[in-house]
Design an enzyme around this catalytic site. Structure first.
Site, PDB file in Angstrom:
ATOM      1  N   SER A   2       0.784  -1.297  -0.064  1.00 50.96           N
ATOM      2  CA  SER A   2      -0.016   0.081   0.061  1.00 50.96           C
ATOM      3  C   SER A   2       0.906   1.160   0.018  1.00 50.96           C
ATOM      4  CB  SER A   2      -1.039   0.045   1.066  1.00 50.96           C
ATOM      5  OG  SER A   2      -0.191   0.152   2.600  1.00 50.96           O
ATOM      6  N   LYS A   3       0.277   2.367  -0.020  1.00 47.02           N
ATOM      7  CA  LYS A   3       0.948   3.625  -0.079  1.00 47.02           C
ATOM      8  C   LYS A   3       1.848   3.875   0.937  1.00 47.02           C
ATOM      9  CE  LYS A   3      -2.805   5.980  -2.531  1.00 47.02           C
ATOM     10  NZ  LYS A   3      -3.700   7.139  -2.526  1.00 47.02           N
TER      11      LYS A   3
END
Length: 628
Positions: free
Chosen positions: A303-304
């Site tokens: 994820s980010k």
């Protein structure tokens, strides 16, 4: 894929009230120039059969994640392996609240950057009509109409409050949270009455009892689902008339003739619903392959918070499309060998879905960077230059208004890019590394190095080895026009062999009695301001090319300015006249030979920080001279 007796089924099933979708579901911003078939029947007649047909179907609700890019790659590779294979791109934009034109354009740009060209889809068209779900409204309407008439679907008039209450009761009872079938077998007259009154309703699929659905997944093997224990009667059309994801996907996969669906494992649970819809519509199911998730270093889903995760971010950071393709292919696949670096052609030849692992893949930024370096250093210079030029513009090293029209300015800018790329490519791992390495060449941190690093052994050894005397000799030789011509006339740098700089420095070493070992480091420090970096002759060429092209504005220090800064440095050192400098014509001076001068230099370097004033320094030097 092939249909089975669809027209026969349509003829024997009595029609009822048709299902209608609101016209607002059509997205005016996306209307294609080639709409193709707009009804379910028309689309069925155009179902593509024969050959391998793979698809990538992203939702334009954000950037293209590396997981999505890997899915696209696996489908693309499988299509390219087969003679006549097709790679189909379909935009699944039924989520109108989150889907945007900007996101779609960004995804298409990322796929183009990766080189994953599609045979059918947006911008290129194809035999299956529109490849955006928002433009296939009538097709879904007709398909739902057929399912209702065939008894595979029914209207449900439960309100959201009623459904929430049912969920709470199921949870409290420890039962499966699924629709309880309130309207599944409701009185037909009551249903018709509510339909006539236009009461809000959804359409649900009638899940068969005691049915088992199975697939032979190319990655995970055989998987069976007890349908009744897994799902309840699921929604096909929402109360606002918008079709749900699983319904659209099943219809589109069938009508577009997709032979194998390759996607991430999070879609595995969707397979049950899609298979039921396909069977009810009379279509043969495709093969399936569900690739593993991609995890971050902490083994959580990528994820980010793990850093860059979208293709656009990696592109901006200087990664190459071929390196990204290489690395993404290895995230869950290998060919059974230790090979790590693949060309695009090698991947097409070696890829096999049966060798895709079901275990999660770990995203390793260091490995990706290393692979990128392998591809970058193997690139032809002509292929690398356009990428470097793009990053040079973004960083301000070259003007962003550079045109393709040839002119003296554009030619000199091109020469600067070529010189910079040639010197940096062997050391770079990212395209952006070439930018940073070039900036390091253009600046001149001479005084900073002397001030901040003077206590470091490497610097002090250079300074204590009669450095000022060497700088004197360097300046005298430069002023005598003994350096290569491009050092004085920058316009000559582009077409000059920088190796002449080495010959010039060696001549200075000969005249000042310096061996090569004692020559190169002081020359590097004097001319580049650093003790490390790329070879000095190539650096001087880049500097002069930048000066000629007017590039690196604000940071480029030309060779002429560097020599002037060295003059200022020498002027502060205890040297009195040209008699102390060794040039081509002066080998020694009366009363002061080279050995004596070297001793005085050492005395100065040893006391220059501790001597309180010039008078004290003068006495130290005089005493040292008198003892010779």
């Amino acid at each position: 894929m092939k249909t089975i007796s669809m027209m026969t089924l349509l003829k024997i099933v009595a029609p009822t009230t048709g299902v209608r979708l609101p016209m607002r579901f059509l997205a005016p911003r996306q209307l294609s120039t080639k709409m193709g078939p707009t009804s379910f029947d028309a689309a069925k007649r155009l179902v593509c059969t024969g050959g391998v047909r793979m698809r990538f179907a992203p939702s334009p609700t954000g950037s293209l994640h590396v997981g999505g890019a890997r899915t696209a790659l696996y489908n693309w590779l499988a299509a390219r392996q087969s003679l006549g294979g097709k790679f189909v791109l379909r935009i699944e934009d039924t989520d109108q609240a989150r889907s945007t034109q900007e996101s779609e354009e960004s995804m298409l740009a990322d796929l183009e950057w990766l080189g994953l060209n599609w045979d059918e889809g947006p911008r290129v068209g194809g035999p299956c009509g529109s490849y955006r779900q928002s433009e296939r409204t009538k097709i879904y309407q007709d398909a739902a109409d057929f399912l209702v008439r065939a008894g595979f679907a029914y209207p449900c008039f439960c309100t959201e409050d009623e459904l929430n209450a049912k969920r709470i009761v199921a949870k409290m009872a420890g039962s499966q949270v699924a629709y309880d079938g309130t309207w599944r077998d409701a009185n037909p007259e009551e249903i018709q009455s509510l339909l006539n009154a236009q009461a809000p309703h959804t359409y649900r699929f009638r899940v068969p009892k005691a049915k088992v659905v199975s697939i032979d997944d190319k990655v995970r093997g055989r998987i069976d689902w007890d349908v009744q224990a897994t799902i309840g009667d699921f929604i096909l059309l929402r109360s606002n008339g918008v079709p749900v994801y699983n319904f659209c996907v099943a219809v589109d996969d069938a009508l577009m003739g997709v032979t194998t669906v390759v996607r991430a494992e999070e879609h595995l649970t969707n397979t049950v619903r899609q298979l039921l819809v396909l069977e009810a519509l009379g279509f043969q199911e495709p093969f399936y392959a569900h690739a593993s998730l991609i995890l971050g270093s902490d083994r959580a889903k990528l994820s980010k918070r793990h850093g860059a995760t979208s293709c656009g971010q990696f592109r901006a950071r200087g990664y190459l499309p071929d390196a990204m393709i290489n690395y993404l292919a290895l995230l869950g696949w290998n060919d059974g060998t230790d090979k790590e670096v693949y060309s695009r052609r090698e991947l097409i030849e070696a890829f096999d879905l049966s060798r895709v692992t079901a275990s999660p893949a770990m995203f390793d930024n260091a490995k990706l960077r290393w692979l990128n370096g392998q591809h970058l250093r193997a690139m032809r210079l002509a292929d690398l230059l356009p990428l470097v030029s793009e990053h040079f513009q973004d960083s301000g090293l070259i003007p962003d208004n550079t045109t393709e029209v040839e002119s003296p300015t554009s030619t000199s800018i091109d020469a600067f890019i070529v010189a910079s790329t040639s010197i940096a490519q062997p050391k770079a791992e990212l395209v952006t590394d070439i930018t940073e390495l070039t900036k390091e060449v253009l600046v001149y941190p001479f005084l900073e190095t002397l001030t901040e690093c003077a206590n470091e052994t490497s610097i002090s050894n250079i300074l204590n080895d009669d450095f000022t005397s060497f700088v004197h000799a360097l300046i005298i030789s430069y002023d005598a026009q003994e350096a290569p011509l491009f050092c004085y006339k920058a316009s000559l740098a582009a077409n000059t062999d920088a190796a002449g700089v080495t010959n010039w420095l060696e001549r200075i070493g000969d005249t000042s009695g310096r061996s090569k070992k004692r020559l190169l480091m002081p020359a590097r420090l004097a001319l580049t301001g650093r003790t490390t970096g790329m070879d000095v002759p190539s650096q001087l060429k880049v500097i002069q090319c930048a000066k000629d092209a007017g590039c690196g504005e604000g940071i480029c220090i030309s060779l002429e300015k560097r020599i002037d800064m060295l003059r200022a440095y020498v002027s502060r050192a205890p040297s009195s006249s040209g008699k102390l400098i060794i040039s081509n014509s002066v080998r020694s001076t009366k009363g002061l030979d080279l050995d004596a001068f070297a001793k005085l230099r050492q005395v100065y370097e040893s006391n220059r920080r501790t001597a309180p004033d010039d008078a004290t320094m003068f006495k130290l030097l005089k005493d040292a001279f008198d003892t010779q």
